[in-house]
Every structure is written in structure tokens, then in C-alpha cells.
Design an enzyme around this catalytic site. Structure first.
Site, mmCIF file in Angstrom:
data_model
loop_
_atom_site.group_PDB
_atom_site.id
_atom_site.type_symbol
_atom_site.label_atom_id
_atom_site.label_comp_id
_atom_site.label_asym_id
_atom_site.label_seq_id
_atom_site.Cartn_x
_atom_site.Cartn_y
_atom_site.Cartn_z
ATOM 1 N N TRP A 131 0.829 -1.211 0.000
ATOM 2 C CA TRP A 131 0.000 0.000 0.000
ATOM 3 C C TRP A 131 0.864 1.263 0.000
ATOM 4 C CZ3 TRP A 131 -0.343 3.575 4.148
ATOM 5 C CH2 TRP A 131 -1.253 4.614 3.930
ATOM 6 N N HIS A 132 2.006 1.223 0.691
ATOM 7 C CA HIS A 132 2.886 2.384 0.707
ATOM 8 C C HIS A 132 3.491 2.647 -0.669
ATOM 9 C CE1 HIS A 132 2.870 1.903 5.167
ATOM 10 N NE2 HIS A 132 3.008 3.205 5.134
ATOM 11 N N GLY A 133 3.673 1.609 -1.456
ATOM 12 C CA GLY A 133 4.239 1.779 -2.790
ATOM 13 C C GLY A 133 4.815 0.470 -3.310
#
Length: 381
Positions: A313-315
Site C-alpha cells: 500500500w505504501h508503494g
């Protein structure tokens, strides 16, 4: 204008909070004024970017339409699994397109945190916890300006209750006072303490030797905390001024005595969201298959999947994924150790043992932040 960053934002916040304060003292509803202020700040932040503004409007229309359509299906057809998964996937599709497709699609302020709210509503409709989706409350929850950029992540039903409630004068005065204190403390965290650690990191932590790596690791960890915790405090404080008790996001995380304790103190609204809507559901789904009977094994698998998703989700950068899997592994090992170790069970309440636990946890957390920063690749070359 960048919210909680530009000085012009704080000037506008001060000016626009005065009518909110007057309404609160007069025991008048705050939701319509808060909605208008949120629209104004959205215009300040996105007004010059017509593409982003158009995608934001499209996103909210799609998410509300999906939630309302699924609510009606749920009431008429009951719990149909394929319908639930279809609408859940549709609710997170814009975020997936933005993160994994092209950066020009749905590239607007706050899409990640809005997606948490929209997906959560689909899940709670499926569970039967939400039976009505009102348009005004839905849009207000989505665009509420203090939390739109980086949370904290509020729950839809809790937000709705606060938005609809008229607060008694004495209670509002206490709430507003606490809100002002949080804004001032958050500003101190972000613009003084975090800035100091950032300079320390830049001045002394850029060397490629062990000393530089250690300085960078610890200074980055403290910078990340004070910067994010400072923003969260200001967001919560601003919410209080408009009558919304947004949940706190941090609770002295560097005092954690194990990794589970850390995730109960760090980015609390995010970690609890993942716990309630991903971890627990993965665990239950695995149990239902009856292919794995050990609850401990199920918990470890769920930890790895849960934290892997959080990292993603962060990247999509490798260090984000590594950060998530690293914490998934730590949580799994902690679970096994606490459930199986007789030594732990015998000494877990001893002061000396808790002190050692704290010291070890602190180092593990800081190394995790080092992974998260992506700087570790420079030291490994």
C-alpha cells in the site's frame, strides 16, 4: 496550498475556526459549516489542478454509487459472496489504477485514505452494520479537510455520529481547548523537533560507512515519528474545532515492549484498520477451509499477508515491500515466542525482562524505518 504545511493554511484555519467556535459555543450544528470549509480547502489545494479536481469528483461519485448500489443488493439478496467481492474490488480499483497503472489516473490529494473509508463501508454493509448511506454524510466524511491528506483514518459510523451530534457548550469548550493544544503541540513536533532531526540526518548521516548508517537510521526514525505525529496531532486538533473527535494516531510508540505493542501505538488508525478488516478476515477465511488446524500457523500466515499488503500500500518500491514483510516476520516470530516460550511466560512481568524487551524492540523498529527509507540500498552497494 499544502494543508498543514503552508503558512497561508494556518492563517485560513485560524480565520475559519472562529465561526466554528461561535457555532459551537451557541450549541448549533457544525456539520454544514464544516462541510463548506472542507470544500473551500479542497479548492485551495486542488483548484489550480482541474484534472485532479475532476478525478476527485469522479472518484466520490463512483464510490458513493457503488456503496449505495451494493447496499440495495445486500438488503434484497442477502450476503452474496461474489457481489461483495465485486463491489469491494471496484471500491479499491481507482487506487490500484493510480498506484500500479498510470500516475495520471485518479492522481489527487488523499485518494489512499479515502479508499480506506470507501472499502470499509462496503465491508460493513456486507456485515450488516451499515443499512443506510446518506449522500451528504458520505461526501463530508470523504472530504473532511483535517484528515484528507494523511489520516488519521476515521470509521464511517463514528464520524457520522459526531457530525450529527450537537455538542453542549461546556463540552465543546473543553474539546476546542484540547484541539488548540494539539495543534500547537503538533506544530512544535513537525516544524521544530522533526526539522532538527532532519538536519541531523542530512549533515551527519549521509556517509556510506557504519557510523553514517547508524546516524541516518536513528535520526530518520525520530524524524519520521515527529513529522507524522506532528501532522496527526494538528489534524486531530483541527477536527476537534469542528466538532469531530478524530481518533489519535500515536501513543508513545518508542516505549513499546514488543512489535505487537508497537503496532498498537504507531499509526494506530491504520494498523487497527488492517487488523479489523484484513488480518482478522484472512484468519477466519483460513480457519473455514480447515486445511490448517494450528491457530498459531494461521496467525503467522495472516501476519505475513497483512503486513505484505500494508507494505505494498505504501508503494511498489522494493524497500516498501521489504518493510511490510519485515514487520510481518517480526510479528509472526513474536507470536510464536510468546505462545511457546516458557521463559517468556515466566518472566514477562519482570521489570528487567521488560527493559530488555523494550531495548530490543526499539532497535528492531529503527532498523525497520531504515528499510522504509530506502537508504539502505546505498549502504549495501
Amino acid at each position: 496550498m499544502q494543508l498543514f504545511v503552508d503558512y497561508s493554511f494556518f492563517l485560513w484555519l485560524a480565520a475559519l475556526s472562529v465561526p466554528a467556535f461561535i457555532l459551537g459555543v451557541m450549541e448549533k450544528p457544525l456539520r454544514h459549516y464544516g462541510f463548506a470549509v472542507s470544500l473551500l480547502f479542497l479548492w485551495f489545494a486542488l483548484g489550480a489542478n482541474h484534472r485532479a479536481l475532476a478525478f476527485l469528483v469522479l472518484f466520490i461519485a463512483m464510490e458513493y454509487g457503488g456503496a449505495e448500489c451494493y447496499r440495495r443488493l445486500r438488503q434484497s439478496r442477502g450476503r452474496v459472496a461474489w457481489q461483495y467481492y465485486l463491489f469491494l474490488c471496484l471500491s479499491i480499483l481507482p487506487l490500484c489504477l493510480q498506484k500500479f497503472g498510470t500516475e495520471h489516473l485518479f492522481a489527487f490529494l488523499g485518494i489512499s485514505y479515502m479508499t480506506f473509508k470507501s472499502a470499509q463501508m462496503i465491508i460493513q454493509i456486507y456485515d450488516g452494520q451499515i443499512r443506510e448511506v446518506k449522500l451528504f454524510e458520505y461526501i463530508y466524511m470523504m472530504i473532511f479537510f483535517p484528515v484528507i491528506t494523511s489520516g488519521p483514518i476515521d470509521r464511517s459510523e463514528r464520524f457520522r455520529r459526531d457530525a450529527e451530534r450537537v455538542i453542549p457548550r461546556g463540552e465543546y469548550l473543553e474539546l476546542a481547548g484540547r484541539g488548540l493544544f494539539k495543534i500547537l503541540l503538533g506544530y512544535l513536533y513537525k516544524d521544530a523537533v522533526a526539522a532538527g532531526f532532519y538536519q541531523l540526518m542530512r549533515w551527519f548521516g549521509m556517509g556510506l560507512d557504519l557510523k553514517g548508517a547508524l546516524i541516518y537510521m536513528y535520526s530518520y526514525g525520530f524524524y519520521l515519528f515527529f513529522d507524522f505525529a506532528g501532522y496527526s496531532l494538528m489534524a486531530v486538533g483541527a477536527s476537534y474545532l469542528f466538532g469531530i473527535r478524530t481518533p489519535d494516531n500515536f501513543r508513545a510508540p518508542f516505549l513499546s515492549v514488543d512489535i505487537k505493542d508497537f503496532w498498537d501505538r504507531w499509526h494506530i488508525t491504520l494498523s487497527h484498520w488492517f487488523r479489523d478488516f484484513i488480518f482478522s478476515r484472512i484468519s477466519m477465511d483460513i480457519m473455514k477451509t480447515r486445511k490448517i488446524k494450528s491457530r498459531l500457523a494461521i496467525g503467522c500466515i495472516a501476519f505475513m499477508i497483512n503486513m505484505g499488503i500494508m507494505g505494498l500500500w505504501h508503494g511498489t518500491a522494493p524497500y516498501y515491500i521489504a518493510y511490510g514483510l519485515y514487520h510481518g516476520l517480526l510479528l509472526s516470530l513474536t507470536e510464536v515466542y510468546q505462545k511457546k516460550s516458557k521463559f517468556y511466560k515466566k518472566h514477562k512481568k519482570d521489570r528487567w525482562f521488560r527493559l530488555i524487551e523494550w531495548a530490543v524492540t526499539f532497535q528492531l523498529v529503527m532498523f525497520g524505518f531504515f528499510l522504509f527509507s530506502g537508504r539502505i540500498t546505498a549502504f549495501l552497494k
